[in-house]
Design a protein around this motif. Structure first.
Motif, PDB file in Angstrom:
ATOM      1  N   ASP A  11      74.597  91.901  48.821  1.00  0.00           N
ATOM      2  CA  ASP A  11      74.024  90.450  49.301  1.00  0.00           C
ATOM      3  C   ASP A  11      73.779  90.552  50.999  1.00  0.00           C
ATOM      4  OD1 ASP A  11      73.494  87.995  48.399  1.00  0.00           O
ATOM      5  OD2 ASP A  11      74.642  87.527  50.110  1.00  0.00           O
ATOM      6  N   PHE A  14      70.414  92.400  51.749  1.00  0.00           N
ATOM      7  CA  PHE A  14      69.457  91.651  51.614  1.00  0.00           C
ATOM      8  C   PHE A  14      69.278  90.787  52.533  1.00  0.00           C
ATOM      9  CE2 PHE A  14      69.329  93.274  47.238  1.00  0.00           C
ATOM     10  CZ  PHE A  14      68.400  94.233  47.439  1.00  0.00           C
ATOM     11  N   ARG A  15      70.505  89.824  53.030  1.00  0.00           N
ATOM     12  CA  ARG A  15      70.312  88.592  53.703  1.00  0.00           C
ATOM     13  C   ARG A  15      70.308  89.154  55.220  1.00  0.00           C
ATOM     14  NH1 ARG A  15      72.014  83.519  51.235  1.00  0.00           N
ATOM     15  NH2 ARG A  15      72.838  83.804  49.143  1.00  0.00           N
ATOM     16  N   GLY A  18      67.762  92.509  55.715  1.00  0.00           N
ATOM     17  CA  GLY A  18      66.336  92.251  55.497  1.00  0.00           C
ATOM     18  C   GLY A  18      65.569  93.284  54.770  1.00  0.00           C
ATOM     19  N   GLN A  20      64.306  95.715  51.495  1.00  0.00           N
ATOM     20  CA  GLN A  20      63.828  95.240  50.080  1.00  0.00           C
ATOM     21  C   GLN A  20      64.031  95.753  49.011  1.00  0.00           C
ATOM     22  OE1 GLN A  20      59.520  96.222  49.919  1.00  0.00           O
ATOM     23  NE2 GLN A  20      59.862  98.227  51.066  1.00  0.00           N
ATOM     24  N   ARG A  21      65.186  96.740  49.087  1.00  0.00           N
ATOM     25  CA  ARG A  21      65.687  97.572  47.879  1.00  0.00           C
ATOM     26  C   ARG A  21      66.742  98.042  48.330  1.00  0.00           C
ATOM     27  NH1 ARG A  21      63.061 100.522  44.659  1.00  0.00           N
ATOM     28  NH2 ARG A  21      64.977 101.935  44.289  1.00  0.00           N
ATOM     29  N   ASP A  68      64.834  93.249  46.212  1.00  0.00           N
ATOM     30  CA  ASP A  68      65.185  91.572  46.939  1.00  0.00           C
ATOM     31  C   ASP A  68      64.898  90.568  46.139  1.00  0.00           C
ATOM     32  OD1 ASP A  68      62.445  92.159  47.403  1.00  0.00           O
ATOM     33  OD2 ASP A  68      62.585  91.741  49.361  1.00  0.00           O
ATOM     34  N   GLU A  69      63.704  90.533  45.460  1.00  0.00           N
ATOM     35  CA  GLU A  69      63.305  89.758  44.666  1.00  0.00           C
ATOM     36  C   GLU A  69      64.063  89.262  43.368  1.00  0.00           C
ATOM     37  OE1 GLU A  69      59.970  92.542  43.803  1.00  0.00           O
ATOM     38  OE2 GLU A  69      61.135  91.818  45.444  1.00  0.00           O
ATOM     39  N   TRP A  71      67.184  90.203  43.144  1.00  0.00           N
ATOM     40  CA  TRP A  71      68.379  90.042  43.755  1.00  0.00           C
ATOM     41  C   TRP A  71      68.593  88.272  43.586  1.00  0.00           C
ATOM     42  CZ3 TRP A  71      72.998  92.476  43.604  1.00  0.00           C
ATOM     43  CH2 TRP A  71      74.180  91.760  44.361  1.00  0.00           C
ATOM     44  N   ALA A  72      67.555  87.961  44.737  1.00  0.00           N
ATOM     45  CA  ALA A  72      67.386  86.285  44.850  1.00  0.00           C
ATOM     46  C   ALA A  72      67.436  85.678  43.572  1.00  0.00           C
ATOM     47  CB  ALA A  72      66.062  86.300  45.692  1.00  0.00           C
TER      48      ALA A  72
END
Length: 79
Positions: A11, A14-15, A18, A20-21, A68-69, A71-72
């Motif tokens: 997390d 990603f947060r 930034g 993407q993977r 990232d998407e 995970w989101a």
């Protein structure tokens, strides 16, 4: 604790960073780690057969990753 620590680290990547993977490599004999990775959303992306000689036998090396998407969708949809 393993699942929580891994989720926290991914997390953060990603947060805060930034990316993407997030990807990793794990030996097939490490079933506990593979279960944790799958539980939190990693998918197997590849397999290198007979990658390591461990305790008298060959083990495959698994490549796993999460985007990232993905995970989101799993963890941020209510935030």
């Amino acid at each position: 604790w393993g699942s929580e620590a891994t989720k926290f680290t991914v997390d953060h990547a990603f947060r805060a960073l930034g990316v993407q993977r997030v990807s990793l490599t794990v030996l097939e004999g490490n079933e506990a780690a593979i279960a944790v990775y799958k539980k939190i959303g990693f998918k197997e992306e590849g397999r290198k057969r007979r990658a390591n000689w461990i305790d008298g036998h060959w083990e495959d090396s698994l490549s796993m990753g999460v985007l990232d998407e993905e995970w989101a969708e799993m963890y941020w949809k209510n935030n």
